[in-house]
Design a protein around this motif. Structure first.
Motif, PDB file in Angstrom:
ATOM      1  N   MET A 213       0.774  -1.213  -0.020  1.00  0.00           N
ATOM      2  CA  MET A 213      -0.007   0.061  -0.078  1.00  0.00           C
ATOM      3  C   MET A 213       1.116   0.995   0.055  1.00  0.00           C
ATOM      4  N   VAL A 214       1.062   1.903  -1.177  1.00  0.00           N
ATOM      5  CA  VAL A 214       1.927   3.109  -1.211  1.00  0.00           C
ATOM      6  C   VAL A 214       1.465   4.201  -0.908  1.00  0.00           C
ATOM      7  N   ARG A 215       1.931   5.398  -0.677  1.00  0.00           N
ATOM      8  CA  ARG A 215       1.483   6.703  -0.405  1.00  0.00           C
ATOM      9  C   ARG A 215       0.911   7.202  -1.919  1.00  0.00           C
ATOM     10  N   ALA A 632     -19.970   6.128   3.858  1.00  0.00           N
ATOM     11  CA  ALA A 632     -18.647   6.272   4.335  1.00  0.00           C
ATOM     12  C   ALA A 632     -18.519   4.580   4.473  1.00  0.00           C
ATOM     13  N   PHE A 633     -17.186   4.023   4.061  1.00  0.00           N
ATOM     14  CA  PHE A 633     -16.507   2.702   4.210  1.00  0.00           C
ATOM     15  C   PHE A 633     -15.370   2.942   4.970  1.00  0.00           C
ATOM     16  N   VAL A 634     -15.517   2.787   6.322  1.00  0.00           N
ATOM     17  CA  VAL A 634     -14.342   2.998   7.081  1.00  0.00           C
ATOM     18  C   VAL A 634     -13.447   1.910   7.146  1.00  0.00           C
ATOM     19  N   THR A 635     -12.152   1.896   6.773  1.00  0.00           N
ATOM     20  CA  THR A 635     -11.418   0.462   6.819  1.00  0.00           C
ATOM     21  C   THR A 635      -9.800   1.113   6.896  1.00  0.00           C
ATOM     22  N   ASP A 636      -9.098   0.037   7.424  1.00  0.00           N
ATOM     23  CA  ASP A 636      -7.723   0.130   7.387  1.00  0.00           C
ATOM     24  C   ASP A 636      -7.183  -0.160   6.072  1.00  0.00           C
ATOM     25  N   PHE A 637      -7.740  -0.524   5.083  1.00  0.00           N
ATOM     26  CA  PHE A 637      -7.154  -0.862   4.094  1.00  0.00           C
ATOM     27  C   PHE A 637      -7.228   0.034   2.891  1.00  0.00           C
ATOM     28  N   VAL A 638      -6.990   1.371   3.091  1.00  0.00           N
ATOM     29  CA  VAL A 638      -7.106   2.870   2.092  1.00  0.00           C
ATOM     30  C   VAL A 638      -6.011   3.556   2.741  1.00  0.00           C
ATOM     31  N   HIS A 639      -5.206   4.102   2.053  1.00  0.00           N
ATOM     32  CA  HIS A 639      -4.076   4.935   2.654  1.00  0.00           C
ATOM     33  C   HIS A 639      -4.793   6.000   3.212  1.00  0.00           C
ATOM     34  N   PRO A 640      -3.957   6.551   4.392  1.00  0.00           N
ATOM     35  CA  PRO A 640      -4.745   7.722   5.240  1.00  0.00           C
ATOM     36  C   PRO A 640      -4.858   8.987   4.360  1.00  0.00           C
ATOM     37  N   GLU A 641      -3.951   9.380   3.407  1.00  0.00           N
ATOM     38  CA  GLU A 641      -3.899  10.475   2.818  1.00  0.00           C
ATOM     39  C   GLU A 641      -5.036  10.640   1.784  1.00  0.00           C
ATOM     40  N   CYS A 642      -5.719   9.777   1.513  1.00  0.00           N
ATOM     41  CA  CYS A 642      -6.554   9.615   0.462  1.00  0.00           C
ATOM     42  C   CYS A 642      -8.049   9.209   0.943  1.00  0.00           C
ATOM     43  N   VAL A 643      -8.983   9.420   0.037  1.00  0.00           N
ATOM     44  CA  VAL A 643     -10.235   8.695  -0.020  1.00  0.00           C
ATOM     45  C   VAL A 643     -10.322   8.336  -1.384  1.00  0.00           C
ATOM     46  N   PHE A 644     -11.306   7.217  -1.612  1.00  0.00           N
ATOM     47  CA  PHE A 644     -11.411   6.510  -2.827  1.00  0.00           C
ATOM     48  C   PHE A 644     -13.133   6.206  -3.104  1.00  0.00           C
ATOM     49  N   MET A 645     -13.192   6.398  -4.182  1.00  0.00           N
ATOM     50  CA  MET A 645     -14.805   6.141  -4.735  1.00  0.00           C
ATOM     51  C   MET A 645     -14.876   5.447  -6.108  1.00  0.00           C
ATOM     52  N   LEU A 646     -15.805   4.683  -6.365  1.00  0.00           N
ATOM     53  CA  LEU A 646     -15.904   4.236  -7.884  1.00  0.00           C
ATOM     54  C   LEU A 646     -16.451   5.351  -8.721  1.00  0.00           C
ATOM     55  N   HIS A 647     -15.823   5.545  -9.806  1.00  0.00           N
ATOM     56  CA  HIS A 647     -16.132   6.572 -10.883  1.00  0.00           C
ATOM     57  C   HIS A 647     -17.483   6.130 -11.667  1.00  0.00           C
ATOM     58  N   GLY A 648     -18.058   6.942 -12.085  1.00  0.00           N
ATOM     59  CA  GLY A 648     -19.503   6.839 -12.799  1.00  0.00           C
ATOM     60  C   GLY A 648     -20.615   7.242 -12.307  1.00  0.00           C
TER      61      GLY A 648
END
Length: 696
Positions: A213-215, A632-648
């Motif tokens: 898991m990279v920054r 919100a999907f709260v998880t340890d498996f995403v980098h703390p500096e970002c948020v992620f969502m599906l496109h479209g």
């Protein structure tokens, strides 16, 4: 009851997997993968299986329409095909007479069915063909050119025989190519290792031997450290490098400072873990397949991520290797004649491209084939180097694909004719002057396609059923325009005549497709050796230093620049794909919407706790004057500096009753983002934006 099985090609995404449709009394009841297609094994992804919901969807364009109100107002009148084609042909002719041949632009989503309408563009004399790729894999294409002298499709991915697969900006189990998924899973069953490098734990990461898991924005740093380790830990293929890599000494000196210890501070990946990973690669070489990425329109240095991936594959001797990146085979490589091209009927237009690709300073190194549509929009806006006054968006929704809808629309203000050729509603179609409804793939024939690879073949898309509404096949639309614009060589009335033109001299007949829908051109997979002429560079070798890139003022070996960290109260916005949707095109599909009606926001546990956000509660994400509610999907498996969502997601059109108002549109969170692009690779840098997340 009359039941038949029709072999065809899926059209739910750009992969175009071979399919078999079960047709009962003129209605498609069931779709599966073509059991005769290698790697498919009769399987299909969820989108492919939901093709019937597209065909029988009452919320798609059902007849040609001409706008009566303002653009985007949703006021139309339904017209006959004769009136629609007469109108478009007359307007194209009028615009070209007034502004010149090159005042017409067409963009599409690429693929193997372009030959007929690209011939139409040549016939009317415009140089301006673009595809969607500056929002996808253009960095990969131009990276391949800079290393090998040929594009990304000059090599294939021998996943089935690989001993170590590395996925970086390639989510192979969610952005699905069915054969690639099956071949990857088969390789893993046979002992192949899988490594995933990403900012979150996607589906491939759950099956990986190594997950890093990279920054966000540090992929290039990771790769530089890998090159350092391969060279200075004596893990590279010395003979392959000596024979086929030019300027290795310059590469070695360049990466000297980029140690795994240095990279640990940038990426967060432990130096010992990176070195161990490199040893694993060396053990598996040359049957290593480090994928150069697919959707790489992410960061301002994503070109260099892909370029260093090609260099890493080269250091491991994987180029041309079984289980690595073997050279792509075309029909001529197996002593077969290729299909005849309609584009050869007309000369290449003499005009210069509006996007400047191939001739403008700073843009000469880019692949001129489909150019860069984002730069064509800039030309339309500025009318420099000349006006673009007519635009055909063919199966392409730039208003969903590119950042900041209002900004992209403003770039089209000078365009006098905007035509959308589409099988579904989209933001672009809704803002068009004319909508030409394409029959969905189950209802249309297409030109025969060539499937290149270890075993090249011809494949055919045959109409499974008659059109449900007043729609037409792609070839019918452009043949109709050709008749009206004096292009007699394209004025076809029957698909069989088109197929016969393509097949003439190949020794293959239309009837040869009846048994399986596929005509293989060889029985055995061909692995071409690396030999003189394999690489299309000035030296005939894999090049570390690219003269074209350097002449355009860009370094072949770019010193690393650490990416900007988000302000304390913000997050870098990242996005991606899932197996259930093709960008925004399928969100209103009844079957797929039922499974995935809205996107969610991945947010790291520590950041969520600081904001008082609980899992599954709705939050507000905002930037650029746009804000939306998302779970919100709260998880340890995403980098703390970002948020992620599906496109479209985040559709607004009233004609899409299911998708409207569901989820958040990631592209609206990227102010004027289409104007921020990678000057080396050409792709838009869409993950260089920061957003605010708040509770409630």
């Amino acid at each position: 009851m009359n039941k038949e099985h029709v072999y065809s090609i899926c059209g739910m995404c750009t992969v175009r997997c071979p399919i078999q449709a079960e047709v009962v009394d003129g209605k498609v009841e069931y779709i599966q993968g073509n059991p005769h297609a290698g790697g498919i094994e009769g399987s299909l992804c969820p989108r492919g299986a939901a093709g019937t919901a597209l065909t029988y969807d009452e919320e798609r364009p059902q007849t040609p329409m001409i706008r009566t109100g303002e653009r985007g107002e949703g006021k139309w009148r339904s017209v006959s095909w004769d009136e629609a084609l007469d109108y478009v042909a007359a307007r194209l002719t009028e615009i070209q007479e007034k502004y010149g041949k090159d005042s017409v632009l067409l963009s599409d989503r690429g693929g193997p069915f372009r030959d007929f309408y690209r011939a139409f563009l040549r016939g009317i004399g415009t140089a301006n063909y673009n595809n969607h790729d500056s929002a996808c894999a253009r960095n990969v294409q131009n990276a391949a050119l800079s290393v090998f002298g040929f594009g990304r499709k000059g090599v294939s991915y021998d996943l089935k025989n690989a001993k170590h697969i590395v996925l970086q900006q390639r989510n192979i189990f969610e952005a699905i190519n069915v054969a690639e998924v099956n071949n990857t899973l088969g390789a893993i069953e046979n002992g192949c290792k899988l490594t995933v490098i990403d900012i979150r734990a996607n589906v491939p990461a759950t099956k990986a031997d190594n997950f890093f898991m990279v920054r966000p924005g540090t992929d290039y740093a990771f790769n530089l450290a890998v090159i350092h380790s391969l060279i200075f830990d004596d893990l590279y293929d010395k003979q392959f490098v000596a024979d086929w890599v030019e300027d290795f000494d310059k590469l070695k000196e360049f990466v000297r400072e980029y140690t795994p210890e240095w990279a640990e501070g940038e990426t967060g990946v432990k130096a010992d873990a990176l070195r161990d990973f490199c040893r694993q690669l060396a053990e598996a070489a040359p049957s290593v397949l480090w994928h150069p990425g697919w959707m790489t329109a992410r960061y301002t240095d994503s070109f260099y991520m892909s370029r260093t991936i090609y260099i890493i594959n080269s250091l491991l001797g994987a180029i041309g290797a079984k289980g690595g990146l073997p050279f792509m085979n075309k029909p001529g490589d197996v002593d077969a004649k290729g299909l005849n091209s309609f584009m050869n009927i007309y000369p290449k237009p003499e005009g210069k491209r509006a996007d400047g690709v191939g001739w403008m300073e700073g843009r000469k190194h880019f692949d001129a084939g489909p150019g860069l549509v984002n730069l064509a929009y800039e030309a339309a806006e500025s009318e420099n180097p000349y006006p673009i006054k007519a635009y055909i968006a063919h199966r392409h929704d730039p208003l969903m694909a590119f950042p900041d809808v209002a900004d992209v629309k403003s770039m089209w203000d000078n365009i006098e004719l905007l035509v959308s050729a589409t099988f579904s509603w989209s933001d672009t179609a809704w803002n068009a002057d004319v909508v030409l409804p394409i029959s969905p793939y189950l209802e249309r024939d297409d030109t025969i396609m060539t499937k290149n690879g270890p075993k090249p073949a011809f494949q055919i898309r045959k109409r499974c059923i008659e059109p449900v509404y007043d729609t037409k096949a792609i070839w019918e639309i452009y043949a109709g325009l050709a008749k009206r614009m004096g292009l007699d060589d394209l004025a076809y009335d029957k698909i069989e005549d088109i197929w016969n033109f393509q097949l003439e001299g190949t020794g293959v007949t239309i009837e040869d497709f009846d048994e399986t829908g596929i005509v293989p051109l060889t029985d055995e997979a061909l692995y071409k050796p690396v030999k003189e002429g394999a690489f299309k560079t000035p030296s005939g070798k894999i090049q570390i230093i690219d003269e074209k890139l350097e002449a355009d003022g860009q370094p072949s070996l770019k010193p690393y620049v650490s990416p900007e960290r988000p302000p304390e109260d913000k997050f870098r916005i990242t996005f991606g794909r899932c197996a259930l949707h093709t960008q925004g095109h399928t969100v209103n599909n009844a079957l797929l919407f039922e499974r995935k009606p809205e996107n969610v926001l991945w947010i790291h546990t520590s950041r969520a706790e600081a904001l008082g956000i609980a899992n599954d509660e709705y939050v507000t994400v905002s930037n650029n004057g746009y804000q939306g509610k998302i779970k919100a999907f709260v998880t340890d498996f995403v980098h703390p500096e970002c948020v992620f969502m599906l496109h479209g997601f985040g559709h607004t059109l009233p004609v899409e009753s299911r998708a409207k108002g569901k989820g958040v549109a990631d592209n609206q969170l990227m102010p004027k983002g289409i104007r921020k692009y990678d000057k080396c690779g050409g792709a838009v840098a869409m993950q260089e934006h920061f957003v605010t997340v708040s509770k409630g």
